[in-house]
Design an enzyme around this catalytic site. Sequence first.
Site, PDB file in Angstrom:
ATOM      1  N   GLU A   1       4.420   2.163   4.126  1.00  0.00           N
ATOM      2  CA  GLU A   1       5.337   1.885   3.013  1.00  0.00           C
ATOM      3  C   GLU A   1       6.405   2.961   2.922  1.00  0.00           C
ATOM      4  O   GLU A   1       7.545   2.682   2.546  1.00  0.00           O
ATOM      5  CB  GLU A   1       4.532   1.742   1.709  1.00  0.00           C
TER       6      GLU A   1
ATOM      7  N   ASN B   1      -6.576   4.646  -1.130  1.00  0.00           N
ATOM      8  CA  ASN B   1      -5.167   4.930  -1.418  1.00  0.00           C
ATOM      9  C   ASN B   1      -4.736   4.042  -2.579  1.00  0.00           C
ATOM     10  O   ASN B   1      -4.546   2.844  -2.401  1.00  0.00           O
ATOM     11  CB  ASN B   1      -4.340   4.640  -0.153  1.00  0.00           C
TER      12      ASN B   1
ATOM     13  N   SER C   1      -6.005  -4.492   4.479  1.00  0.00           N
ATOM     14  CA  SER C   1      -6.807  -5.546   3.867  1.00  0.00           C
ATOM     15  C   SER C   1      -8.302  -5.395   4.130  1.00  0.00           C
ATOM     16  O   SER C   1      -9.007  -6.392   4.335  1.00  0.00           O
ATOM     17  CB  SER C   1      -6.303  -6.932   4.301  1.00  0.00           C
TER      18      SER C   1
ATOM     19  N   GLY D   1      -1.980  -5.117   2.660  1.00  0.00           N
ATOM     20  CA  GLY D   1      -1.724  -5.826   1.405  1.00  0.00           C
ATOM     21  C   GLY D   1      -1.482  -7.314   1.566  1.00  0.00           C
ATOM     22  O   GLY D   1      -1.009  -7.973   0.644  1.00  0.00           O
TER      23      GLY D   1
ATOM     24  N   GLU E   1      -3.029   1.434  10.931  1.00  0.00           N
ATOM     25  CA  GLU E   1      -2.769   0.409   9.921  1.00  0.00           C
ATOM     26  C   GLU E   1      -1.668  -0.536  10.405  1.00  0.00           C
ATOM     27  O   GLU E   1      -0.472  -0.224  10.252  1.00  0.00           O
ATOM     28  CB  GLU E   1      -2.333   1.054   8.609  1.00  0.00           C
TER      29      GLU E   1
ATOM     30  N   LYS F   1      -2.007   3.991  -4.127  1.00  0.00           N
ATOM     31  CA  LYS F   1      -0.564   3.702  -4.130  1.00  0.00           C
ATOM     32  C   LYS F   1       0.014   3.958  -5.534  1.00  0.00           C
ATOM     33  O   LYS F   1      -0.474   4.839  -6.233  1.00  0.00           O
ATOM     34  CB  LYS F   1      -0.312   2.284  -3.620  1.00  0.00           C
TER      35      LYS F   1
ATOM     36  N   HIS G   1       2.510   6.910   5.879  1.00  0.00           N
ATOM     37  CA  HIS G   1       2.111   5.554   5.476  1.00  0.00           C
ATOM     38  C   HIS G   1       3.264   4.575   5.732  1.00  0.00           C
ATOM     39  O   HIS G   1       4.435   4.913   5.537  1.00  0.00           O
ATOM     40  CB  HIS G   1       1.702   5.522   4.001  1.00  0.00           C
TER      41      HIS G   1
HETATM   42  P1  PGA Z   1      -4.560  -2.647   1.670  1.00  0.00           P
HETATM   43  O1  PGA Z   1      -3.735  -1.299   1.931  1.00  0.00           O
HETATM   44  O2  PGA Z   1      -6.017  -2.292   1.801  1.00  0.00           O
HETATM   45  O3  PGA Z   1      -4.195  -3.069   0.282  1.00  0.00           O
HETATM   46  O4  PGA Z   1      -4.131  -3.621   2.714  1.00  0.00           O
HETATM   47  C1  PGA Z   1      -4.116  -0.407   2.937  1.00  0.00           C
HETATM   48  C2  PGA Z   1      -3.175   0.742   2.985  1.00  0.00           C
HETATM   49  O5  PGA Z   1      -1.961   0.552   2.808  1.00  0.00           O
HETATM   50  O6  PGA Z   1      -3.600   1.891   3.203  1.00  0.00           O
END
Ligand code: PGA
Length: 255
Positions: free
Chosen positions: A96, A9, A210, A173, A167, A11, A94
């Site tokens: 976010e 992803n 992460s 992140g 997640e 983003k 997601h």
């Molecule tokens: P990240 O993001 O690997 O940067 O923690 C994962 C995600 O949001 O799908």
Amino acid sequence: MTAPLVAGNWKMNTTVQEGIALATAIRDAVGKPGGVEVAILPPFTHLWPVHDVLEGSGILLGAQDVFWETSGAYTGEISPTMLAGWCDLALVGHSERRHLLGETDAQVGRKFLCAVSSGLRVIVAVGETESERDSGTTFAVVDRQLDAALAPFESPPAAESFVIAYEPVWAIGTGRTASPEQAQEVCRHIKEHLAAGFAITGVRVLYGGSVTADNAAVLFAEADIDGALVGGASLNSDKFAAIVGAAATSSPPAR
Ligand code: PGA
């Protein structure tokens, strides 16, 4: 059982030109991975040129979001029918989008239904915040998100038409990966919940938060972690390819 899935992803990162270069580098670094499904989810503006880059590679193409109607007066939105036929996947729910943009559990369910009905395979993301984990409500939060995601369906969607991405919000992140035991416990719970509540079995459950080339193998060794949704590390072709390689070698054979 089906192969593990490793999905990157991106983003809101990369220009179109950078995205084409990144997709090309990922395609070349990943090669033809045996026994692993690989997908990349670039921004909407990049999907069409990246589709050309991935043609014939076996790497799947996915969108990071999708709207819950197929057409109409919805300024700025992208409908599943615009993607169906040349895009393989869409991600919905997601964290976010849930937490920064206020997307509700019910909206995620509508998106899921519309995308599946349009012929896309869907990644449904769920996960608890840090305070929800601290207050012992992780399972309840994930169950609520799953129930709402499936609520619009008259009959349960086919197991092959979707995957769940677990997640934990506190791990996205942040560099704070869930331990393999924490991730396994929730991924197993998700499968049990889908089986008990909806008679759905055989759905893959990914872990996200992460994931790196260094921690991927121990996560994939867990019985109920069927791949990963990768954010930051998917922006580097070598790191992403290493995670794909870990899925090819570390997944339990009995899946
Ligand atoms: P990240 O993001 O690997 O940067 O923690 C994962 C995600 O949001 O799908």
